[in-house]
Motif scaffolding. Structure first.
Motif, PDB file in Angstrom:
ATOM      1  N   ALA A  64     -40.692  16.370 -81.047  1.00 37.14           N
ATOM      2  CA  ALA A  64     -41.259  15.564 -79.964  1.00 37.14           C
ATOM      3  C   ALA A  64     -40.927  14.079 -80.161  1.00 37.14           C
ATOM      4  O   ALA A  64     -40.818  13.328 -79.193  1.00 37.14           O
ATOM      5  N   LEU A  65     -40.784  13.645 -81.418  1.00 40.10           N
ATOM      6  CA  LEU A  65     -40.541  12.224 -81.703  1.00 40.10           C
ATOM      7  C   LEU A  65     -39.114  11.930 -82.158  1.00 40.10           C
ATOM      8  O   LEU A  65     -38.747  10.787 -82.389  1.00 40.10           O
ATOM      9  N   THR A  66     -38.285  12.981 -82.293  1.00 36.75           N
ATOM     10  CA  THR A  66     -36.910  12.790 -82.754  1.00 36.75           C
ATOM     11  C   THR A  66     -36.077  12.123 -81.663  1.00 36.75           C
ATOM     12  O   THR A  66     -36.217  12.434 -80.482  1.00 36.75           O
ATOM     13  N   GLU A  67     -35.212  11.202 -82.068  1.00 40.37           N
ATOM     14  CA  GLU A  67     -34.325  10.515 -81.111  1.00 40.37           C
ATOM     15  C   GLU A  67     -33.201  11.448 -80.628  1.00 40.37           C
ATOM     16  O   GLU A  67     -32.717  12.265 -81.409  1.00 40.37           O
ATOM     17  N   PRO A  68     -32.817  11.319 -79.346  1.00 33.31           N
ATOM     18  CA  PRO A  68     -33.353  10.365 -78.384  1.00 33.31           C
ATOM     19  C   PRO A  68     -34.735  10.793 -77.880  1.00 33.31           C
ATOM     20  O   PRO A  68     -34.897  11.921 -77.421  1.00 33.31           O
ATOM     21  N   SER A  69     -35.687   9.871 -77.993  1.00 35.96           N
ATOM     22  CA  SER A  69     -37.030  10.130 -77.468  1.00 35.96           C
ATOM     23  C   SER A  69     -36.987  10.014 -75.946  1.00 35.96           C
ATOM     24  O   SER A  69     -35.976   9.612 -75.361  1.00 35.96           O
ATOM     25  N   LEU A  70     -38.112  10.336 -75.299  1.00 42.12           N
ATOM     26  CA  LEU A  70     -38.180  10.179 -73.846  1.00 42.12           C
ATOM     27  C   LEU A  70     -37.995   8.709 -73.464  1.00 42.12           C
ATOM     28  O   LEU A  70     -37.325   8.389 -72.470  1.00 42.12           O
ATOM     29  N   HIS A  71     -38.558   7.796 -74.275  1.00 38.11           N
ATOM     30  CA  HIS A  71     -38.378   6.353 -74.052  1.00 38.11           C
ATOM     31  C   HIS A  71     -36.891   5.982 -74.069  1.00 38.11           C
ATOM     32  O   HIS A  71     -36.421   5.218 -73.226  1.00 38.11           O
ATOM     33  N   THR A  72     -36.164   6.534 -75.033  1.00 41.42           N
ATOM     34  CA  THR A  72     -34.737   6.234 -75.165  1.00 41.42           C
ATOM     35  C   THR A  72     -33.965   6.759 -73.957  1.00 41.42           C
ATOM     36  O   THR A  72     -33.074   6.080 -73.427  1.00 41.42           O
ATOM     37  N   LEU A  73     -34.300   7.980 -73.517  1.00 41.16           N
ATOM     38  CA  LEU A  73     -33.642   8.553 -72.342  1.00 41.16           C
ATOM     39  C   LEU A  73     -33.871   7.656 -71.118  1.00 41.16           C
ATOM     40  O   LEU A  73     -32.925   7.328 -70.390  1.00 41.16           O
ATOM     41  N   ILE A  74     -35.130   7.252 -70.912  1.00 40.99           N
ATOM     42  CA  ILE A  74     -35.445   6.420 -69.743  1.00 40.99           C
ATOM     43  C   ILE A  74     -34.743   5.059 -69.837  1.00 40.99           C
ATOM     44  O   ILE A  74     -34.213   4.552 -68.848  1.00 40.99           O
ATOM     45  N   ARG A  75     -34.713   4.493 -71.053  1.00 46.23           N
ATOM     46  CA  ARG A  75     -34.045   3.198 -71.233  1.00 46.23           C
ATOM     47  C   ARG A  75     -32.538   3.332 -70.962  1.00 46.23           C
ATOM     48  O   ARG A  75     -31.910   2.458 -70.371  1.00 46.23           O
ATOM     49  N   THR A  76     -31.959   4.452 -71.381  1.00 45.74           N
ATOM     50  CA  THR A  76     -30.533   4.693 -71.136  1.00 45.74           C
ATOM     51  C   THR A  76     -30.245   4.743 -69.637  1.00 45.74           C
ATOM     52  O   THR A  76     -29.250   4.197 -69.156  1.00 45.74           O
ATOM     53  N   VAL A  77     -31.145   5.416 -68.907  1.00 45.89           N
ATOM     54  CA  VAL A  77     -31.016   5.501 -67.445  1.00 45.89           C
ATOM     55  C   VAL A  77     -31.168   4.103 -66.830  1.00 45.89           C
ATOM     56  O   VAL A  77     -30.361   3.680 -65.995  1.00 45.89           O
ATOM     57  N   GLU A  78     -32.202   3.399 -67.257  1.00 50.59           N
ATOM     58  CA  GLU A  78     -32.515   2.086 -66.673  1.00 50.59           C
ATOM     59  C   GLU A  78     -31.418   1.044 -66.973  1.00 50.59           C
ATOM     60  O   GLU A  78     -31.163   0.151 -66.169  1.00 50.59           O
TER      61      GLU A  78
END
Length: 695
Positions: free
Chosen positions: A71-85
């Motif tokens: 659940a916390l391993t990269e890419p995290s959900l935050h990382t995915l969203i930042r990549t999109v943004e």
């Protein structure tokens, strides 16, 4: 394949593919990030579309990875969203069917969003005692406005995309039946060269006099959220979208999320969430076990329970015949059901069309032969083995081959009942809880001969009836009533030792029970327990009970139905009023048996009530009557009003620590009625090994 990548002209399409709801697990997140990087590296690609395969855009976090390192391993959900943004090419979310939790947060990170009509949009984290932790509390108010975003986040309730069509959440909602992906690819082509790229984070939340509105919301939410901290924390994090810079708001959201994930309330809600999903799984009954068709049903007995059971079938669109022995009783039962539906119609919770459809599915008969073609028949007659025998012998004679013969017994031996037929493989227990058309729990009792297909069919039926089906083995009282008997015994002993009904009930209700034991007895009918105790006196004379409940019943005080029980009741008023007559009877009874009354603390009351459940639950688990501790918790959360924020008796014991539970039990074993406190062997073993019931 967890996310598919293909190029359609100048548009790259990334399709999340993690059935059943495209949960954003590690593999899916990794493939999505790789897809975006691949699209950015390809000069021929001018725009990107993200969509979901099958029946969802994305249901959010992958529940299979909850509480695991993934659940916390990269890419995290935050990382995915930042990549999109951070993408230098426009990203369009093509949303259909289900877009919830992290799925909606991902969509909010995209530059544009196109939705199919009827897509269910939600941030439901509050239902797990959490708040949206990947920017949802900061981005949603920026597209929906403060008020609408707060309502969605604090309630966790889904809203259809059509209802949000005029908001900044969507750039377009397609026409019914239109090809969403084709529309999204075409749209992506039209915005491919537009710059700067719009980002939700760059929008402002404007709400005049937001301080007053937020304070009003805090007061309202605090009054309604009870013991749960998450709803109020949702308000505070959404407030940050107005009062803080975007990055500061994200940081604030993350801090609050991490605090909530450690709370006992969130742990209890998450436990209940998983417990409900696993309850229908039986190790030796595979998911692909063939099931029988249930197209017609019959119910024996048109009383309160039989009528409620019949309503479950009708509500699910299954025609049902009610069978009674007397026309007068049948007419009364059918009239009660009609009145229940009329009340729902008056409240606007049922349309006239649905009202008529439901009544059309209901019929009555006095003749057993009239129900012979039903696919399932549920017996809901008096809790007496002789009565059950008569019914099941008749059912065996008239029911078609392959019909399921179900008993609503709450305590009796299902194997004996099955033995009254020549088809024990077709017999199963379906213990509904009163009021049967309201209560979520269905205790499914598996007899020694019950066919696997019958069990699989009944589990599938429980879902169709919108029940939580929990499987129990055969024993006196099954899971729920076998445990509640120990709870009721302790409640009776507490009266003898110094308590009055009101003190016991108030302590239990302060702990979080929907009702204390004595108010519950008055609601259910004290005569039911009396009948069971009379049977126990003959069958198990070694078990001790307080005589106070028998004395009450001898006065004819059976509860609300007689206007008097442990409490007094006024006509048309369900409120329980303490009874001087009953209090005097209790005090006199203590004197008659030579017990000097003492002051009992609320802590002792709660420990004795709850730990008696836990200790008996441990025996049930050890005997294999329940498949798992979480099944016991589900029974108590959905059928007995155990406080949800404590996760069920077995989970609560795990939270307190089994050595502490054992220590309390050993203390009470030295008191009066110490014979009721023999520690279950499983509890002794787990406490000694430092383990838990739900480990």
């Amino acid at each position: 394949m967890s996310a598919e990548y293909l190029v359609n002209g100048s548009v790259a399409v990334i399709t999340l593919n993690n059935p059943p709801v495209n949960g954003l697990g590690l593999a899916t997140r990794t493939a999505a990030v790789e897809g975006i990087r691949k699209a950015l590296a390809d000069d021929a690609v001018k725009a990107i579309v993200i969509t979901g395969a099958g029946k969802a855009f994305s249901g959010g976090a992958d529940i299979k990875e909850f509480n695991s390192p993934k659940a916390l391993t990269e890419p995290s959900l935050h990382t995915l969203i930042r990549t999109v943004e951070d993408s230098t090419k426009p990203v369009v979310a093509a949303i259909h069917s289900v877009c919830m939790g992290g799925g909606l947060e991902l969509a909010l990170g995209c530059n544009y969003r196109i939705a199919a009509p009827g897509a269910q949009m939600a941030l439901p984290e509050v239902k797990l005692g959490l708040l949206p932790g990947a920017g949802g509390t900061q981005r949603l108010p920026r597209v929906l406005g403060l008020e609408m975003a707060l309502n969605m986040i604090v309630s966790g309730t889904p809203v259809a995309s059509d209802k949000l069509a005029q908001t900044a959440l969507f750039d377009a909602v397609t026409a019914p039946g239109a090809d969403l992906l084709a529309a999204a690819v075409a749209f992506a082509g039209t915005v491919a060269d537009r710059r700067p790229l719009p980002k939700v984070r760059d929008r402002k939340v404007d709400y005049p006099n937001h301080e007053a509105f937020l304070q009003f919301t805090r007061n309202t939410v605090k009054a309604m959220s009870g013991p749960f901290p998450a709803p109020l924390q949702c308000v505070e994090t959404v407030a940050a979208s107005v009062t803080m810079k975007f990055e500061d708001g994200l940081k604030f959201e993350r801090e609050r999320f991490m605090q909530l994930i450690q709370t006992s309330e969130s742990k209890a809600l998450r436990h209940a969430f998983f417990a409900e999903r696993v309850a229908g799984k039986v190790p030796d009954v595979p998911a692909d076990t063939p099931t029988r068709d249930i197209r017609r049903a019959a119910v024996i007995g048109a009383g309160t329970m039989g009528g409620g059971i019949a309503m479950n079938f009708v509500n699910a669109g299954i025609p049902v015949v009610l069978l009674e022995t007397r026309q007068e009783t049948l007419d009364k039962g059918l009239a009660t059901i009609r009145k229940n539906y009329e009340n729902t119609l008056k409240k606007g919770k049922l349309t006239q069309e649905k009202f008529e459809q439901r009544l059309a599915l209901l019929s009555g008969t006095l003749v057993y032969e009239d129900i012979g073609q039903a696919d399932i028949v549920v017996e809901a007659v008096f809790e007496d083995m002789g009565v059950k025998e008569t019914v099941f012998r008749k059912l065996d004679a008239v029911m078609k081959p392959g019909a399921i013969l179900a008993s609503n017994t709450s305590t009796l031996d299902l194997n004996r009942i099955a033995g009254f037929t020549g088809r024990p493989q077709d017999v199963i227990g379906t213990h509904f809880f009163s009021p049967a058309n309201v209560m979520k729990l269905l205790e499914i009792v598996r007899g020694a001969a019950t066919g696997k297909d019958v069990l699989a069919t009944t589990l599938a039926l429980s879902k169709k009836l919108k029940k939580t089906g929990v499987v129990s083995g055969v024993c006196d009282g099954f899971i729920g009533n076998r445990m509640i008997e120990q709870y009721s015994r302790q409640a009776g002993f507490l009266l003898e030792e110094g308590c009055l009904p009101e003190q016991v009930d108030k302590a239990a209700e302060k702990f979080g029970f929907a009702m204390g034991p004595f108010r519950m007895g008055d609601l259910a009918g004290n005569d039911i327990g009396w009948y069971i105790r009379k049977r126990r006196y003959v069958e198990a004379p070694a078990i001790s009970y307080s005589a106070s409940a028998d004395l009450l019943c001898e006065l004819g005080r059976f509860g609300q139905k007689t206007g008097a029980g442990w409490y007094d009741y006024k006509p048309g008023d369900r409120k329980a009023y303490p009874s001087a007559l009953v209090d005097d009877m209790i005090v006199k009874h203590s004197a008659d048996i030579g017990v000097e009354r003492r002051k009992v603390s609320d802590q002792e009351i709660v420990e004795r009530l709850v730990y008696s459940l836990v200790n008996e639950g441990a025996r049930i688990l050890e005997e294999g009557i329940a498949l798992r501790a979480s099944d016991i918790d589900m029974v108590y959360l959905t059928g007995y009003g155990f406080p949800l924020h404590r996760g069920g008796p077995m989970f609560y014991a795990d939270t307190v620590g089994l050595p502490n539970v054992l220590s309390a039990i050993e203390k009470y074993a030295k008191g009066r009625h110490g014979d009721a406190w023999t520690a279950a062997p499983l509890l002794l073993t787990l406490a000694a090994e430092g383990k838990t019931f739900n480990g």
